[in-house]
Design an enzyme around this catalytic site. Structure first.
Site, mmCIF file in Angstrom:
data_model
loop_
_atom_site.group_PDB
_atom_site.id
_atom_site.type_symbol
_atom_site.label_atom_id
_atom_site.label_comp_id
_atom_site.label_asym_id
_atom_site.label_seq_id
_atom_site.Cartn_x
_atom_site.Cartn_y
_atom_site.Cartn_z
ATOM 1 N N TYR A 80 44.835 38.310 1.585
ATOM 2 C CA TYR A 80 43.444 37.978 1.227
ATOM 3 C C TYR A 80 43.363 37.586 -0.247
ATOM 4 O O TYR A 80 42.862 36.515 -0.587
ATOM 5 C CB TYR A 80 42.558 39.191 1.513
ATOM 6 C CG TYR A 80 41.083 38.961 1.284
ATOM 7 C CD1 TYR A 80 40.320 38.210 2.177
ATOM 8 C CD2 TYR A 80 40.440 39.520 0.182
ATOM 9 C CE1 TYR A 80 38.958 38.015 1.976
ATOM 10 C CE2 TYR A 80 39.073 39.340 -0.026
ATOM 11 C CZ TYR A 80 38.340 38.586 0.878
ATOM 12 O OH TYR A 80 36.988 38.401 0.673
ATOM 13 N N GLY A 101 32.878 36.836 13.206
ATOM 14 C CA GLY A 101 31.453 36.513 13.300
ATOM 15 C C GLY A 101 30.937 36.817 14.692
ATOM 16 O O GLY A 101 31.702 37.139 15.597
ATOM 17 N N ASN A 152 34.989 30.140 14.032
ATOM 18 C CA ASN A 152 35.870 30.396 15.181
ATOM 19 C C ASN A 152 35.590 31.764 15.804
ATOM 20 O O ASN A 152 36.305 32.214 16.694
ATOM 21 C CB ASN A 152 37.355 30.295 14.789
ATOM 22 C CG ASN A 152 37.798 31.434 13.889
ATOM 23 O OD1 ASN A 152 36.976 32.216 13.413
ATOM 24 N ND2 ASN A 152 39.094 31.542 13.650
ATOM 25 N N THR A 196 29.216 42.998 -1.113
ATOM 26 C CA THR A 196 27.845 42.727 -0.672
ATOM 27 C C THR A 196 27.622 43.392 0.688
ATOM 28 O O THR A 196 28.547 43.455 1.510
ATOM 29 C CB THR A 196 27.620 41.208 -0.596
ATOM 30 O OG1 THR A 196 27.886 40.659 -1.881
ATOM 31 C CG2 THR A 196 26.200 40.866 -0.202
HETATM 32 P P1 NAD Z 1 32.468 37.985 7.834
HETATM 33 O O1 NAD Z 1 33.778 38.451 8.340
HETATM 34 O O2 NAD Z 1 31.229 38.603 8.383
HETATM 35 O O3 NAD Z 1 32.312 36.412 7.992
HETATM 36 C C1 NAD Z 1 33.390 35.526 7.970
HETATM 37 C C2 NAD Z 1 33.126 34.456 9.009
HETATM 38 O O4 NAD Z 1 34.210 33.493 8.979
HETATM 39 C C3 NAD Z 1 33.083 35.005 10.437
HETATM 40 O O5 NAD Z 1 31.993 34.453 11.117
HETATM 41 C C4 NAD Z 1 34.413 34.557 11.029
HETATM 42 O O6 NAD Z 1 34.369 34.425 12.431
HETATM 43 C C5 NAD Z 1 34.643 33.245 10.302
HETATM 44 N N1 NAD Z 1 36.050 32.839 10.267
HETATM 45 C C6 NAD Z 1 37.125 33.605 9.943
HETATM 46 N N2 NAD Z 1 38.246 32.879 10.006
HETATM 47 C C7 NAD Z 1 37.872 31.607 10.377
HETATM 48 C C8 NAD Z 1 38.575 30.408 10.623
HETATM 49 N N3 NAD Z 1 39.912 30.349 10.489
HETATM 50 N N4 NAD Z 1 37.884 29.304 11.001
HETATM 51 C C9 NAD Z 1 36.530 29.365 11.142
HETATM 52 N N5 NAD Z 1 35.810 30.481 10.927
HETATM 53 C C10 NAD Z 1 36.472 31.592 10.547
HETATM 54 O O7 NAD Z 1 32.517 38.168 6.236
HETATM 55 P P2 NAD Z 1 31.375 37.973 5.147
HETATM 56 O O8 NAD Z 1 31.162 39.259 4.483
HETATM 57 O O9 NAD Z 1 30.234 37.242 5.719
HETATM 58 O O10 NAD Z 1 32.140 37.037 4.108
HETATM 59 C C11 NAD Z 1 31.902 35.635 4.049
HETATM 60 C C12 NAD Z 1 32.733 35.026 2.929
HETATM 61 O O11 NAD Z 1 32.386 35.623 1.687
HETATM 62 C C13 NAD Z 1 34.232 35.226 3.101
HETATM 63 O O12 NAD Z 1 34.901 34.076 2.680
HETATM 64 C C14 NAD Z 1 34.543 36.381 2.170
HETATM 65 O O13 NAD Z 1 35.859 36.332 1.701
HETATM 66 C C15 NAD Z 1 33.533 36.149 1.061
HETATM 67 N N6 NAD Z 1 33.226 37.408 0.368
HETATM 68 C C16 NAD Z 1 32.431 38.346 0.948
HETATM 69 C C17 NAD Z 1 32.198 39.535 0.289
HETATM 70 C C18 NAD Z 1 31.310 40.613 0.864
HETATM 71 O O14 NAD Z 1 31.222 41.683 0.271
HETATM 72 N N7 NAD Z 1 30.631 40.414 1.946
HETATM 73 C C19 NAD Z 1 32.785 39.788 -0.952
HETATM 74 C C20 NAD Z 1 33.605 38.805 -1.503
HETATM 75 C C21 NAD Z 1 33.814 37.613 -0.837
#
Ligand code: NAD
Ligand code: UDP
Length: 315
Positions: A146, A39, A35, A176
């Site tokens: 969260y 992103g 959405n 990450t």
């Molecule tokens: P990010 O914010 O870059 O990516 C999240 C994506 O989800 C975005 O593109 C956003 O637009 C989309 N999104 C959010 N809400 C949405 C919804 N309701 N419907 C559709 N799309 C939606 O974050 P990231 O770092 O890429 O993280 C990706 C996943 O990995 C997440 O679930 C996060 O909780 C998990 N995670 C990431 C890390 C990290 O360090 N990067 C650590 C632990 C967990």
């Protein structure tokens, strides 16, 4: 080889876009559902003209109607700044999103992987954190939308597995970093690098003695794909992260060194419930996936600095 059609929710985000790259490079068809809350189209622009790639603008809190062979559920803002902006929506994204993704997987009889998080351990009293540790999470604080949302999503994944025999995989991802984090994302690595490159003060919250363990994005994506391809009885949860542990002060000093920056260090108040320490225990990932991270923090930061340097130059 049978070409799979794979759904990546949150595919336009930081991790999701790298995952789409890797799945397409391996010859799969990928549907990126997003959405665009955090992103960016820029993260997937290079894939838009690819025959094997499709984008669906959709919110995971709404039911999903697609035909796919496998699902990675990554949709959810991950930076505290963004997930606290609309906390009710954050919980809905984790919980309603999990239900919609699980219902889709159940209807199609396909595997589904959940991107869970080290935040399920909260402010941990056990160090490093093994998967068997249940965590210390505040259920009513600013981070709860969260942390508790992700915990509830894990519950749903395991109940769909027990109740409906759905094939599930749960990865607990630790901090990450890497190219394609948004410059205004608010997480520590992108903040420090952008501040160092633009000469503004490096903002350390608290006294900088809190620790995190940072995993480079390529290692993490490798772990996710390995987990998805494990035998059916491997459900997780499995920690994915780099055990190298650093204080925020050490991270700031390293970023200053690698960027040759003159930015001063500035101390700011520590946000509420900020975990004191975090380090993954990764024995389970080593054994079940044959996985361990290979990129040292210094090397990963060099790549990330170079990404932000060219991004800022374009602007
Ligand atoms: P990010 O914010 O870059 O990516 C999240 C994506 O989800 C975005 O593109 C956003 O637009 C989309 N999104 C959010 N809400 C949405 C919804 N309701 N419907 C559709 N799309 C939606 O974050 P990231 O770092 O890429 O993280 C990706 C996943 O990995 C997440 O679930 C996060 O909780 C998990 N995670 C990431 C890390 C990290 O360090 N990067 C650590 C632990 C967990
Ligand atoms: N942090 C910091 N300065 C910043 C951003 C974050 O000192 O500009 C600290 C934050 O308080 C936390 C750590 O860095 O202790 C990691 O924060 P991040 O938001 O990246 O992730 P999380 O707290 O979810 O692990």
């Amino acid at each position: 080889m049978h070409r799979k059609r794979i759904l990546v929710t949150g595919g336009a985000g930081f991790l999701g876009s790298h995952l789409c790259d890797r799945l397409i490079a391996a010859g799969n068809e990928v549907i990126c559902l997003d959405n665009f809350f955090t992103g960016s189209r820029d993260n997937i622009r290079h894939l838009l003209s690819h025959d094997l790639f499709d984008v669906v603008r959709h919110d995971v809190t709404q039911p999903i109607h697609l035909e796919v062979d496998e699902i990675y559920n990554l949709a959810c803002p991950a930076s505290p700044v963004h997930y606290q902006r609309d906390p009710v929506q954050t919980t809905k994204t984790s919980v309603h999103g999990a239900i919609n993704v699980l219902d889709l997987a159940r209807r199609l009889h396909v595997r589904v992987l959940q991107a869970s998080t080290s935040e399920v351990y909260g402010d941990p009293e056990v160090h490093p954190q093994p998967e068997s540790y249940w965590g210390k999470v505040n259920p009513t604080g600013f981070r709860s939308c969260y942390d508790e949302g992700k915990r509830c999503a894990e519950t749903l994944f395991f109940d769909y597995n027990r109740q409906y025999q759905l094939e599930i995989k749960v990865a607990r991802i630790f901090n990450t970093y890497g190219p394609r984090m948004q410059p205004d994302d608010g997480r520590v690595v992108s903040n420090f690098i952008v501040q160092a490159l633009s000469g503004s003060p490096i903002t350390i919250y608290g006294d900088g003695s809190q620790t995190r363990s940072f995993c480079y994005v390529s290692d993490l994506i490798d772990g996710l794909i390995r987990l998805m391809n494990t035998p059916e009885d491997v459900t997780g949860p499995i920690n994915l992260g780099n055990p190298g542990e650093f204080t925020m002060l050490q991270l700031a000093e390293l970023v200053v060194e690698l960027t040759d920056s003159r930015s001063p260090i500035e101390f700011r108040p520590l946000p509420e419930d900020d975990p004191r320490q975090r380090q993954p225990e990764i024995e389970r990932a080593r054994t079940a996936l044959g996985w361990a991270p290979s990129v040292a923090l210094r090397d990963g930061l060099v790549e990330t600095v170079s990404y932000f340097r060219s991004l800022l130059a374009q602007r």
